[in-house]
Design an enzyme around this catalytic site. Structure first.
Site, PDB file in Angstrom:
ATOM      1  N   ASP A   7       0.945  -1.285  -0.007  1.00  0.00           N
ATOM      2  CA  ASP A   7       0.001   0.023   0.126  1.00  0.00           C
ATOM      3  C   ASP A   7       0.907   1.236   0.120  1.00  0.00           C
ATOM      4  OD1 ASP A   7      -2.263   1.723   0.445  1.00  0.00           O
ATOM      5  OD2 ASP A   7      -1.677   1.756   2.543  1.00  0.00           O
ATOM      6  N   ASP A   9      -0.142   4.797   1.000  1.00  0.00           N
ATOM      7  CA  ASP A   9      -0.188   5.980   2.087  1.00  0.00           C
ATOM      8  C   ASP A   9      -0.327   5.304   3.518  1.00  0.00           C
ATOM      9  OD1 ASP A   9      -1.164   8.404   0.757  1.00  0.00           O
ATOM     10  OD2 ASP A   9      -2.468   7.109  -0.341  1.00  0.00           O
TER      11      ASP A   9
END
Length: 215
Positions: A7, A9
């Protein structure tokens, strides 16, 4: 491990350290009247789906276009000026290359935001996939992770996904992947029960991933 998926963020970059105060202090009070959601309700979702969620469950005071403009303006400042790269990421990336394991960046953020990060830090991945490029719903549904595995030509069960949000960890788990949770200050209270293992801080995450790559 057939593929390692990150991922963006809150994992590859510490953007949630800036998104969370911006959402609590400015963005959500600007776009909503009355109650605002707990951030775990929306963190990890594509921002257009965040608007749909807020419009369905809370009292929105702006249009979707105005909401998108506010988030885009905030994103440009956060990614171009403030974020820092995950400590130890380079070591993990090199170990993956040495093991022949492809590394992907799989994010609910739009391609423009991902481009800010790639350009700022000179990052390259074997796959860069935004939810904007995947038909179907975003995290917590598994579509983006299923698409990532398909594009890399691997079985989802052979993938390790690194996530820091409830929605993201649920998406990877529902896709049938091994999920490594990343726990730091911004998500200290976040429900990461969908993860197979949770690492506290960048050092622990680095050691966990290097160990898995060495197996």
């Amino acid at each position: 491990m057939d593929a390692l998926l990150f991922d963006m963020d809150g994992v590859v970059v510490d953007s949630e350290d800036y998104w969370h105060p911006a959402e609590r202090g400015e963005l959500l009070p600007t776009v909503l009247a009355g109650d605002v959601p707990d951030l775990d309700e929306i963190t990890g979702m594509p921002y257009r789906e965040i608007y749909e969620y807020l419009d369905a469950h809370y009292e929105t005071t702006v249009s979707e276009a105005e909401f998108v403009d506010l988030y885009d303006e905030t994103a440009a400042k956060i990614y171009r000026e403030r974020v820092e790269l995950l400590a130890g990421f380079g070591d993990v990336r090199e170990a993956a290359r040495g093991s022949g394991v492809p590394v992907g960046l799989v994010s609910s953020s739009p391609p423009t935001w991902m481009g800010y990060v790639l350009d700022r830090f000179g990052l390259t991945f074997d796959l860069v996939l935004s939810n904007d490029e995947v038909p179907g719903p975003g995290k917590p549904e598994p579509d983006i992770y299923e698409a990532a595995a398909d594009r890399l030509g691997v079985d989802p069960a052979g993938c390790v996904a690194v996530e820091d949000s409830r929605n993201g960890s649920l998406a990877a788990d529902r896709a049938g992947m091994v999920v490594v949770g990343y726990r730091v200050e911004h998500n200290a209270e976040t429900d990461l029960s969908a993860c197979d293992v949770v690492c506290a801080g960048s050092d622990e995450l680095r050691e966990e991933l290097l160990g898995r790559l060495a197996d």
